[in-house]
Motif scaffolding. Structure first.
Motif, short mmCIF file in Angstrom:
data_model
loop_
_atom_site.label_atom_id
_atom_site.label_comp_id
_atom_site.label_asym_id
_atom_site.label_seq_id
_atom_site.Cartn_x
_atom_site.Cartn_y
_atom_site.Cartn_z
N PRO A 99 47.12 34.23 45.17
CA PRO A 99 47.57 35.48 45.81
C PRO A 99 48.11 36.47 44.78
CG PRO A 99 48.40 33.57 47.00
CD PRO A 99 47.80 33.05 45.73
N LYS A 100 47.94 37.75 45.03
CA LYS A 100 48.33 38.76 44.05
C LYS A 100 49.83 38.80 43.81
CE LYS A 100 48.85 42.67 47.26
NZ LYS A 100 48.38 44.04 47.59
N ASN A 101 50.65 38.37 44.81
CA ASN A 101 52.10 38.42 44.61
C ASN A 101 52.61 37.31 43.70
OD1 ASN A 101 51.65 36.33 46.46
ND2 ASN A 101 53.66 36.58 47.39
N GLN A 102 51.72 36.39 43.28
CA GLN A 102 52.14 35.32 42.39
C GLN A 102 51.68 35.53 40.95
OE1 GLN A 102 51.16 31.39 43.82
NE2 GLN A 102 51.67 31.88 45.93
N LYS A 103 50.96 36.62 40.70
CA LYS A 103 50.37 36.80 39.38
C LYS A 103 50.74 38.17 38.80
CE LYS A 103 48.30 32.83 39.03
NZ LYS A 103 48.69 31.86 37.97
N PRO A 104 50.65 38.33 37.45
CA PRO A 104 51.05 39.56 36.78
C PRO A 104 50.13 40.74 37.07
CG PRO A 104 51.04 37.69 35.26
CD PRO A 104 50.36 37.23 36.50
N PHE A 105 50.58 41.92 36.62
CA PHE A 105 49.90 43.18 36.93
C PHE A 105 48.51 43.29 36.32
CE2 PHE A 105 51.70 43.89 32.77
CZ PHE A 105 50.79 44.72 32.13
N TYR A 106 48.27 42.62 35.19
CA TYR A 106 47.03 42.85 34.45
C TYR A 106 45.83 42.10 35.02
CZ TYR A 106 48.77 38.53 32.33
OH TYR A 106 49.27 37.27 32.13
N MET A 107 46.01 41.28 36.05
CA MET A 107 44.91 40.50 36.61
C MET A 107 44.11 41.33 37.62
SD MET A 107 46.37 36.64 37.07
CE MET A 107 46.95 35.70 35.65
N ALA A 108 42.78 41.28 37.50
CA ALA A 108 41.91 41.95 38.47
C ALA A 108 42.03 41.28 39.83
CB ALA A 108 40.47 41.91 37.97
N ARG A 109 41.73 42.03 40.86
CA ARG A 109 41.90 41.53 42.23
C ARG A 109 40.59 41.55 43.00
NH1 ARG A 109 47.70 44.58 43.52
NH2 ARG A 109 48.90 43.45 41.91
#
Length: 525
Positions: free
Chosen positions: A329-339
């Motif tokens: 999930p996006k809330n568990q990973k840093p800003f630079y990761m693509a979604r």
């Protein structure tokens, strides 16, 4: 002594009639002296035979140089031995019994570590593993990059950083010793590698990283070596998973090879776990992993994600073999990761392995500069790379460290303003931990807990993985701090990345509450 060892004893650049090394044992018999010599390069000891007239003064620990020749040994314990015609003592040792030094003493006397046979084997094995790592990547057309270790950037979410301080008059502004720009020891080379991969296509680095972590375990070291990789023209995680898979399989194969067998035996590490070397590791999405674990009765936090116990349970579910978990999930990973297209998950993966849990992690990088800005990235040179013809890229790290941040409000009994200082907050938690859990719990929490921010009635506490259960038990029992009666109300518990994101949403701008945040627009690569 095997033939492989004999070849190591006779390197081309040294004379075959000269033997340099250190005396590990000395025995006198008749007219001869038998010395077991450690030359520091080969995997075994070399037997030296010399007449008493020239070897009478040799003692254990002495550094010696002998002139002679290798001859067939009449003994049964070795095929050959070095018969010395001349022998000189180059250095004497006042206290040669290194094997009597405990591991604790070796930690204190680091200058003696190489004289311990197990530690010497570890260093030789480590060097061989580094060489194998370089050969693995260079044989696949990767370029090794030496990245800066002094930096003004923090790879978001990577961990706490060490501030670099100088007292040099030329480096300071004014008399108060304040530097114009903050400088840190690097926690990660990722951002620099992303800049390099914009033209070099395949890059990697294997070098030291620094994190201001309390040393709770081997997973919380202040200085360690980290392998990081970036590849251009990659827009899916499967290619990176395959690269990690090939590397791990290659290294396990190397560990089981004859080249390291003797070193591992000396270190008592010859019984290594096995992994499939010719078949792919299992893949499972984060969503499916949660279903597997919860169906077995495991509890998983929606915000915090998988705990180490969850990770190890998931490995056991896959027959105790490595498994990739993808699309966190996006809330568990840093800003630079693509979604993903629905903006709910990241194009990310973690590799979980037996006994360790998370060994490596990676992702496709976010290619859109505007999206990076929206997520709080203020590093101008990093944003510029997205506007200068950079293709889709992906990368990975072979080290992961997890912390949890507790945002807590202090509410006094009489409604007055809380007045405690950071040391008083830490002291109260330690006092209760000692009373509730004894020395063991006290030690675990002491190594895990750090008071990161104190702002009027709000405190931010960082707790390293492993100390959470002790902290969670102590927290409700805090009824006063520095003699001021109060209760502590938990507002929320987040990872560092989640906390900074939440503050940005509330304030409308990137958070600057930690000392390791990038400063303004003065950052550079």
């Amino acid at each position: 002594m095997d033939r492989f060892s004999m070849r190591l004893l006779l390197p081309r650049r040294f004379s075959t009639k000269t033997l340099d090394g250190w005396a590990k044992s000395v025995q006198k018999s008749g007219k001869n002296v038998f010395v077991k010599v450690d030359n520091g390069r080969s995997r075994g000891l070399i037997q030296l035979v010399a007449n008493k007239q020239i070897a009478q003064e040799v003692k254990v620990g002495n550094a010696i140089r002998a002139i002679g020749s290798f001859e067939k040994s009449p003994g049964s314990q070795q095929e050959t031995e070095f018969v010395a015609d001349q022998l000189n003592i180059i250095g004497r040792d006042e206290n040669p019994r290194y094997e009597d030094l405990s591991a604790d003493n070796l930690r204190k006397k680091t200058h003696l570590r190489a004289r311990n046979s197990q530690f010497a084997s570890f260093l030789r094995a480590r060097s061989a593993l580094f060489r194998e790592t370089h050969e693995f990547f260079m044989s696949r057309d990767f370029i090794h990059i030496d990245t800066p270790k002094l930096t003004r950037n923090d790879c978001e979410g990577g961990g706490e950083v060490f501030d670099v301080v100088t007292t040099s008059a030329e480096s300071l502004n004014g008399s108060e010793g304040i530097k114009e720009d903050a400088m840190y020891l690097s926690v990660s080379s990722q951002l620099h590698l992303e800049a390099m991969v914009s033209r070099l296509q395949r890059v990697y680095t294997l070098g030291p990283a620094f994190r201001a972590e309390k040393q709770q375990s081997h997973a919380h070291l202040s200085e360690f070596y980290m392998l990081e990789v970036e590849v251009a023209f990659v827009d899916n995680i499967e290619e990176m998973c395959s690269l990690v898979e090939s590397y791990v399989q290659n290294m396990f194969s190397f560990l089981h090879s004859p080249k390291l067998r003797t070193e591992l035996e000396i270190m008592n590490s010859q019984h290594l776990a096995s992994i499939p070397l010719n078949s792919p590791f299992s893949r499972i999405t984060y969503e499916d992993a949660v279903k597997v674990l919860t169906s077995d009765g495991s509890k998983i936090s929606a915000k915090s994600g998988l705990s180490k116990k969850n990770e190890l349970d998931l490995v056991k579910f896959h027959d105790n073999q490595p498994v990739f978990v993808t699309h966190y999930p996006k809330n568990q990973k840093p800003f630079y990761m693509a979604r993903t297209q629905d903006d709910t998950k990241t194009l990310s993966f973690d590799l979980l392995v037996p006994g360790v849990g998370e060994l490596a992690g990676g992702s496709v990088r976010e290619p859109d500069a505007e999206k990076l800005k929206e997520r709080g990235c203020g590093i101008e040179w990093y944003l510029e790379t997205r506007k200068r013809g950079q293709p889709p890229t992906a990368g990975l790290k072979m080290v992961k460290i997890k912390n949890r941040y507790y945002v807590i409000r202090m509410i006094t009994n009489d409604g007055s303003q809380p007045t405690p200082f950071r040391p008083a907050i830490f002291k109260e938690f330690m006092k209760l931990a000692s009373e509730m859990f004894g020395d063991f719990g006290y030690s675990i929490l002491k190594m895990s807990l750090s008071v990161r921010v104190l702002d009027e009635d709000v405190i931010v506490l960082r707790v390293a993985e492993g100390g959470n259960k002790y902290f969670g038990a102590v927290l409700p029992c805090v009824h006063k701090i520095d003699k001021q009666p109060m209760v502590l109300q938990t507002i929320f518990i987040e990872t560092r990345t989640q906390l900074l994101g939440a503050i940005q949403q509330m304030c409308g701008q990137p958070a600057r509450i930690f000392t390791d945040e990038q400063r303004g627009d003065k950052t550079n690569s």
